[in-house]
Design an enzyme around this catalytic site. Structure first.
Site, PDB file in Angstrom:
ATOM      1  N   ALA A  63       0.840  -1.189   0.000  1.00  0.00           N
ATOM      2  CA  ALA A  63       0.000   0.000   0.000  1.00  0.00           C
ATOM      3  C   ALA A  63       0.883   1.250   0.000  1.00  0.00           C
ATOM      4  O   ALA A  63       2.088   1.186   0.268  1.00  0.00           O
ATOM      5  CB  ALA A  63      -0.922  -0.006   1.212  1.00  0.00           C
ATOM      6  N   GLY A 108       0.527  -5.194   0.955  1.00  0.00           N
ATOM      7  CA  GLY A 108      -0.614  -5.322   0.053  1.00  0.00           C
ATOM      8  C   GLY A 108      -0.269  -6.039  -1.231  1.00  0.00           C
ATOM      9  O   GLY A 108      -1.132  -6.685  -1.837  1.00  0.00           O
ATOM     10  N   GLU A 111      -0.546  -9.599  -0.374  1.00  0.00           N
ATOM     11  CA  GLU A 111      -1.969  -9.901  -0.243  1.00  0.00           C
ATOM     12  C   GLU A 111      -2.639 -10.027  -1.606  1.00  0.00           C
ATOM     13  O   GLU A 111      -3.532 -10.858  -1.789  1.00  0.00           O
ATOM     14  CB  GLU A 111      -2.653  -8.823   0.600  1.00  0.00           C
ATOM     15  CG  GLU A 111      -2.250  -8.885   2.066  1.00  0.00           C
ATOM     16  CD  GLU A 111      -2.757  -7.718   2.876  1.00  0.00           C
ATOM     17  OE1 GLU A 111      -3.386  -7.939   3.921  1.00  0.00           O
ATOM     18  OE2 GLU A 111      -2.515  -6.553   2.464  1.00  0.00           O
ATOM     19  N   GLU A 131       3.836  -5.409   7.803  1.00  0.00           N
ATOM     20  CA  GLU A 131       3.036  -4.325   8.361  1.00  0.00           C
ATOM     21  C   GLU A 131       3.319  -4.052   9.832  1.00  0.00           C
ATOM     22  O   GLU A 131       3.255  -2.899  10.287  1.00  0.00           O
ATOM     23  CB  GLU A 131       1.545  -4.625   8.177  1.00  0.00           C
ATOM     24  CG  GLU A 131       1.034  -4.486   6.749  1.00  0.00           C
ATOM     25  CD  GLU A 131       1.177  -5.753   5.932  1.00  0.00           C
ATOM     26  OE1 GLU A 131       0.605  -5.819   4.836  1.00  0.00           O
ATOM     27  OE2 GLU A 131       1.877  -6.691   6.387  1.00  0.00           O
TER      28      GLU A 131
END
Length: 259
Positions: A63, A108, A111, A131
């Site tokens: 992200a 992300g 993910e 994270e």
């Protein structure tokens, strides 16, 4: 027109390509473009399989931390579902999806790779859910999809420590399925996806739905989902073609030649 995410279709295979300089960070705009590309891949009849690809240099580094750093708790309460919905749109594509992972797939980005059905990685790729090192946790499926893929103990090790995982370890723990030299990863992913260009698409979709939905329920419910999908296929042309080929050619020689 999408600025950073493209859906390129050739011979039944769609490449969902991330192209946001410099690290394919998944900011709000990229999230919306991923969601739109996933919907298009789902709806297009000429798309039979999908390759997720971030380019030769890297897959996606996660992200957009700079964007998130300015968000308050109230902002994140409102926006936290956006990345989840974008990645879930990829996971819900009812066609085979393969991630072609080069360079980094972190946060992300990892993910996003977890939303694919299979993952091909460069032998020098690096994956991880770092994270916790930012004082947060994976927020787009990492705690859920990773634990289902590699088991809860390994997922906790990776998520609690935030450590990076090299390609060989990722293969050993089942985080990725195959390794290739970096310049061959995308080609191999396309080759895998291409086998579905003339496959029994209804059967493949039914198998994917039965497996994915079955992972969310108890065994008895999963068996009922499978039974329903199995029976429904007897109303399709795919079943008639496939069984007709078997009857005509015998076991081991039957070939599905569909649409």
């Amino acid at each position: 027109m999408s600025e950073f995410v493209r859906l390129e279709v050739e011979d039944g295979v769609a490449t969902l390509r991330l192209d946001r300089p410099k690290m394919n960070a998944l900011d709000v705009q990229v999230q919306e473009e991923i969601r739109a590309a996933a919907r298009e891949a789902t709806d297009r009849d000429d798309v039979r399989a999908v390759v997720l690809y971030g380019g030769e240099r890297l897959f996606a580094a996660g992200a957009d931390v700079k964007e998130m750093a300015d968000m308050s708790h109230t902002d994140m309460v409102k926006r936290s579902g956006d990345l989840i919905s974008a990645l879930s749109a990829v996971a819900r594509i009812p066609k085979p999806v393969v991630a072609a992972i080069t360079g980094y797939a972190l946060g992300g980005g990892c993910e996003l790779a977890l939303c694919a059905d299979v993952r091909f990685a460069a032998d020098d790729a690096t994956l991880g859910q770092p994270e916790v090192l930012l004082g947060i946790i994976p927020g787009a499926g990492g705690t859920q999809r990773l634990s289902r893929l590699v088991g809860p103990s390994r997922a906790k090790d990776l998520i609690f420590t935030g450590r990076f995982v090299k390609a060989d370890e990722a293969l050993a723990i089942g985080l990725v399925d195959r390794l290739f030299p970096r310049d061959e990863v995308y080609r191999e992913a396309v080759a895998w996806a291409s086998q579905f260009s003339h496959a029994a698409s209804y059967a493949v979709r039914a198998a994917k739905e039965a497996i994915d939905r079955g992972l969310e329920v108890d065994l008895e419910t999963g068996l009922e989902i499978e039974r329903q999908q199995f029976a429904a296929l007897f109303a399709t042309e795919d079943r008639a073609i496939g069984m007709g080929s078997f009857v005509e050619n015998g076991p081991g020689k039957a070939r599905f030649v569909g649409r």
